[in-house]
Motif scaffolding. Structure first.
Motif, PDB file in Angstrom:
ATOM      1  N   ALA A 129     -26.166  71.309  29.855  1.00  0.00           N
ATOM      2  CA  ALA A 129     -27.860  70.975  29.441  1.00  0.00           C
ATOM      3  C   ALA A 129     -28.181  72.122  28.991  1.00  0.00           C
ATOM      4  O   ALA A 129     -28.565  73.434  30.129  1.00  0.00           O
ATOM      5  CB  ALA A 129     -28.133  70.065  30.503  1.00  0.00           C
ATOM      6  N   ILE A 130     -29.741  72.231  28.302  1.00  0.00           N
ATOM      7  CA  ILE A 130     -30.272  72.677  28.355  1.00  0.00           C
ATOM      8  C   ILE A 130     -31.354  72.401  28.900  1.00  0.00           C
ATOM      9  O   ILE A 130     -32.241  71.549  28.342  1.00  0.00           O
ATOM     10  CB  ILE A 130     -30.755  73.704  26.878  1.00  0.00           C
ATOM     11  N   THR A 131     -32.684  73.023  30.266  1.00  0.00           N
ATOM     12  CA  THR A 131     -33.885  73.140  29.996  1.00  0.00           C
ATOM     13  C   THR A 131     -35.218  73.958  29.638  1.00  0.00           C
ATOM     14  O   THR A 131     -35.240  74.803  30.124  1.00  0.00           O
ATOM     15  CB  THR A 131     -34.173  71.956  31.509  1.00  0.00           C
ATOM     16  N   ALA A 132     -36.369  73.701  29.365  1.00  0.00           N
ATOM     17  CA  ALA A 132     -36.802  73.791  28.614  1.00  0.00           C
ATOM     18  C   ALA A 132     -38.531  73.674  28.989  1.00  0.00           C
ATOM     19  O   ALA A 132     -38.774  72.672  28.940  1.00  0.00           O
ATOM     20  CB  ALA A 132     -37.178  74.679  27.636  1.00  0.00           C
ATOM     21  N   VAL A 133     -39.784  74.772  30.066  1.00  0.00           N
ATOM     22  CA  VAL A 133     -40.663  74.256  30.565  1.00  0.00           C
ATOM     23  C   VAL A 133     -41.605  75.025  30.170  1.00  0.00           C
ATOM     24  O   VAL A 133     -41.266  76.397  29.218  1.00  0.00           O
ATOM     25  CB  VAL A 133     -40.217  74.038  31.978  1.00  0.00           C
ATOM     26  N   ARG A 134     -42.825  74.941  30.586  1.00  0.00           N
ATOM     27  CA  ARG A 134     -44.466  75.781  30.664  1.00  0.00           C
ATOM     28  C   ARG A 134     -44.233  75.804  32.036  1.00  0.00           C
ATOM     29  O   ARG A 134     -43.576  77.254  32.944  1.00  0.00           O
ATOM     30  CB  ARG A 134     -45.222  75.796  29.675  1.00  0.00           C
ATOM     31  N   GLY A 135     -44.918  74.833  33.021  1.00  0.00           N
ATOM     32  CA  GLY A 135     -46.112  74.700  34.062  1.00  0.00           C
ATOM     33  C   GLY A 135     -45.594  73.607  34.663  1.00  0.00           C
ATOM     34  O   GLY A 135     -45.871  72.753  34.458  1.00  0.00           O
ATOM     35  N   THR A 136     -44.295  73.502  35.336  1.00  0.00           N
ATOM     36  CA  THR A 136     -43.590  72.535  35.761  1.00  0.00           C
ATOM     37  C   THR A 136     -42.756  72.735  37.100  1.00  0.00           C
ATOM     38  O   THR A 136     -42.159  73.637  37.575  1.00  0.00           O
ATOM     39  CB  THR A 136     -42.644  72.747  34.799  1.00  0.00           C
ATOM     40  N   GLU A 137     -42.226  71.768  37.654  1.00  0.00           N
ATOM     41  CA  GLU A 137     -41.342  71.938  38.867  1.00  0.00           C
ATOM     42  C   GLU A 137     -40.119  70.075  38.871  1.00  0.00           C
ATOM     43  O   GLU A 137     -39.873  69.485  38.788  1.00  0.00           O
ATOM     44  CB  GLU A 137     -42.108  70.968  40.241  1.00  0.00           C
ATOM     45  N   TRP A 138     -39.190  71.004  38.568  1.00  0.00           N
ATOM     46  CA  TRP A 138     -37.895  69.833  38.273  1.00  0.00           C
ATOM     47  C   TRP A 138     -36.430  70.246  38.688  1.00  0.00           C
ATOM     48  O   TRP A 138     -36.310  71.648  39.793  1.00  0.00           O
ATOM     49  CB  TRP A 138     -37.431  69.976  36.429  1.00  0.00           C
ATOM     50  N   GLY A 139     -35.916  69.004  38.446  1.00  0.00           N
ATOM     51  CA  GLY A 139     -34.647  69.562  39.957  1.00  0.00           C
ATOM     52  C   GLY A 139     -33.390  69.533  38.166  1.00  0.00           C
ATOM     53  O   GLY A 139     -33.474  68.083  37.940  1.00  0.00           O
ATOM     54  N   ILE A 140     -32.348  70.529  38.702  1.00  0.00           N
ATOM     55  CA  ILE A 140     -31.018  70.009  38.030  1.00  0.00           C
ATOM     56  C   ILE A 140     -29.600  69.770  39.444  1.00  0.00           C
ATOM     57  O   ILE A 140     -29.591  70.739  40.540  1.00  0.00           O
ATOM     58  CB  ILE A 140     -30.927  71.253  37.641  1.00  0.00           C
ATOM     59  N   LEU A 141     -28.797  69.429  38.817  1.00  0.00           N
ATOM     60  CA  LEU A 141     -27.117  69.337  39.461  1.00  0.00           C
ATOM     61  C   LEU A 141     -26.548  69.466  38.652  1.00  0.00           C
ATOM     62  O   LEU A 141     -26.279  68.557  37.163  1.00  0.00           O
ATOM     63  CB  LEU A 141     -27.518  67.523  40.665  1.00  0.00           C
ATOM     64  N   ALA A 142     -25.376  70.131  38.442  1.00  0.00           N
ATOM     65  CA  ALA A 142     -24.042  70.622  38.508  1.00  0.00           C
ATOM     66  C   ALA A 142     -23.086  70.443  38.069  1.00  0.00           C
ATOM     67  O   ALA A 142     -22.729  70.902  39.661  1.00  0.00           O
ATOM     68  CB  ALA A 142     -25.272  71.796  37.291  1.00  0.00           C
ATOM     69  N   SER A 143     -22.429  70.310  37.679  1.00  0.00           N
ATOM     70  CA  SER A 143     -21.547  70.264  37.535  1.00  0.00           C
ATOM     71  C   SER A 143     -20.296  70.270  36.528  1.00  0.00           C
ATOM     72  O   SER A 143     -21.158  70.175  35.013  1.00  0.00           O
ATOM     73  CB  SER A 143     -20.387  68.123  38.063  1.00  0.00           C
ATOM     74  N   ALA A 144     -18.839  70.478  36.163  1.00  0.00           N
ATOM     75  CA  ALA A 144     -18.425  70.684  35.070  1.00  0.00           C
ATOM     76  C   ALA A 144     -18.348  69.698  33.840  1.00  0.00           C
ATOM     77  O   ALA A 144     -18.421  69.691  33.285  1.00  0.00           O
ATOM     78  CB  ALA A 144     -16.530  70.679  35.479  1.00  0.00           C
ATOM     79  N   ALA A 145     -18.305  68.296  34.718  1.00  0.00           N
ATOM     80  CA  ALA A 145     -18.410  67.177  33.866  1.00  0.00           C
ATOM     81  C   ALA A 145     -19.968  66.431  33.125  1.00  0.00           C
ATOM     82  O   ALA A 145     -20.313  66.249  32.735  1.00  0.00           O
ATOM     83  CB  ALA A 145     -18.234  65.705  34.475  1.00  0.00           C
ATOM     84  N   GLN A 146     -20.530  66.729  33.942  1.00  0.00           N
ATOM     85  CA  GLN A 146     -22.360  66.558  33.772  1.00  0.00           C
ATOM     86  C   GLN A 146     -23.305  67.250  34.225  1.00  0.00           C
ATOM     87  O   GLN A 146     -23.058  68.131  35.433  1.00  0.00           O
ATOM     88  CB  GLN A 146     -22.459  65.023  34.161  1.00  0.00           C
ATOM     89  N   SER A 147     -24.276  67.119  33.771  1.00  0.00           N
ATOM     90  CA  SER A 147     -26.037  67.480  34.427  1.00  0.00           C
ATOM     91  C   SER A 147     -27.419  66.699  34.942  1.00  0.00           C
ATOM     92  O   SER A 147     -27.223  65.940  33.412  1.00  0.00           O
ATOM     93  CB  SER A 147     -26.195  68.431  33.674  1.00  0.00           C
ATOM     94  N   ASP A 148     -27.172  66.217  35.902  1.00  0.00           N
ATOM     95  CA  ASP A 148     -28.751  65.091  36.364  1.00  0.00           C
ATOM     96  C   ASP A 148     -30.002  66.604  36.467  1.00  0.00           C
ATOM     97  O   ASP A 148     -29.708  67.185  36.755  1.00  0.00           O
ATOM     98  CB  ASP A 148     -28.765  64.400  37.424  1.00  0.00           C
ATOM     99  N   ILE A 149     -30.520  65.892  35.780  1.00  0.00           N
ATOM    100  CA  ILE A 149     -32.303  66.783  35.582  1.00  0.00           C
ATOM    101  C   ILE A 149     -32.861  65.819  35.755  1.00  0.00           C
ATOM    102  O   ILE A 149     -33.246  64.653  35.185  1.00  0.00           O
ATOM    103  CB  ILE A 149     -32.333  66.759  33.943  1.00  0.00           C
ATOM    104  N   LEU A 150     -33.978  65.717  36.740  1.00  0.00           N
ATOM    105  CA  LEU A 150     -35.108  65.245  37.102  1.00  0.00           C
ATOM    106  C   LEU A 150     -36.128  65.443  36.956  1.00  0.00           C
ATOM    107  O   LEU A 150     -36.331  67.483  37.924  1.00  0.00           O
ATOM    108  CB  LEU A 150     -35.439  64.865  38.789  1.00  0.00           C
TER     109      LEU A 150
END
Length: 290
Positions: free
Chosen positions: A135-156
């Motif tokens: 995945a690619i996440t793009a922001v300006r002024g934000t707080e977020w979390g990412i959980l990444a593995s070879a199989a998937q990415s979870d974004i909150l």
């Protein structure tokens, strides 16, 4: 003979100047600093490695690796903050900024593990991307979390708004997520948007919290890293620590690996997948948890 000696000395002088010039060009300006550190973290730079120390300055191209019981917090030159959880790898691709509130161009790569980021406010033409293998996440002024593995990415998304798209050249536009909304990205694409429960959000926060004292951002006082060349290592079969009964021991109980895996932590609240849509969040939310 005198003429030849003069020519030789002149060429030697030019060679020394060229060598000094190339050495100077190899030194990159620091773009981030380690402001909080827990456990042993390694940095890889130009085929050399060093243990990270509190206050260390980081450069574009640096790769950070945390072990099963270590975590680290970085502050970037634009004022943004990155928390890297245990058993994670993060590369600093490019960070260009004149300071907080100015235009910035930032690109980071989370290869595996857990990360929580707060992107400081910047100008509207700025770019702040965190990429994972999926995945690619793009922001300006934000707080977020990412959980990444070879199989998937979870974004909150914790505050503000985040654009998410699959990490491929497809021409497809990003979806927009707001507070407490999440999505999973795999080879098949993006899942339905879901609203994470309080327990799931708390688990992400715990996995990306960095204990210990925090220092102020000051690149001028950054200690030097003790870099040593990386020697080739023959492949070895990894061994797993167990409790004597065959059960693998966990050094960091808050990590998602120790909590039974990503799927068990991400059981959704049965709200039918799609939430009530975007809640009118803004690009910047001052309610950061940092």
């Amino acid at each position: 003979e005198r003429t030849m000696r003069t020519m030789f000395l002149r060429e030697l002088s030019w060679g020394i100047l060229a060598l000094l010039g190339s050495t100077t060009l190899a030194w990159a300006d620091p773009v981030a600093q380690v402001v909080k550190l827990s456990g042993t973290v390694a940095v890889t730079r130009d085929n050399a490695t060093a243990p990270v120390v509190l206050g260390a300055a980081l450069e574009p191209g640096d790769k950070l690796t945390t072990d099963a019981s270590s975590r680290v917090r970085l502050q970037l030159i634009d004022g943004s903050v990155i928390n890297l959880g245990s058993a994670s790898q993060l590369s600093i691709d490019d960070v260009v900024s004149q300071g907080p509130g100015t235009e910035r161009q930032i690109g980071l790569d989370l290869w595996i593990g857990a990360l929580r980021a707060f992107a400081a406010p910047a100008t509207s033409d700025s770019r702040f991307e965190i990429r994972t293998p999926k995945a690619i996440t793009a922001v300006r002024g934000t707080e977020w979390g990412i959980l990444a593995s070879a199989a998937q990415s979870d974004i909150l998304v914790l505050t503000g708004r985040v654009g998410v798209r699959k990490n491929e050249i497809s021409g497809k536009s990003a979806i927009s997520l707001t507070r407490t909304l999440g999505v999973t990205v795999t080879d098949q694409g993006l899942s339905q948007i879901t609203r994470w429960t309080e327990a799931q959000v708390a688990a992400l926060m715990a996995a990306t919290d960095v204990p210990g004292p925090e220092i102020g951002f000051d690149l001028g006082s950054a200690p030097a890293l003790d870099l040593t060349p990386i020697a080739p290592v023959a492949p070895q079969t990894p061994t797993k620590k167990t409790d004597g009964k065959g059960k693998k021991l966990c050094q960091d109980p808050d990590s998602f690996n120790c909590r039974g895996g990503r799927d068990s932590d991400r059981g959704h609240d049965g709200s039918g997948g799609k939430s009530g849509g975007n809640d009118g969040g803004h690009d910047h939310d001052s309610g950061s948890s940092f």
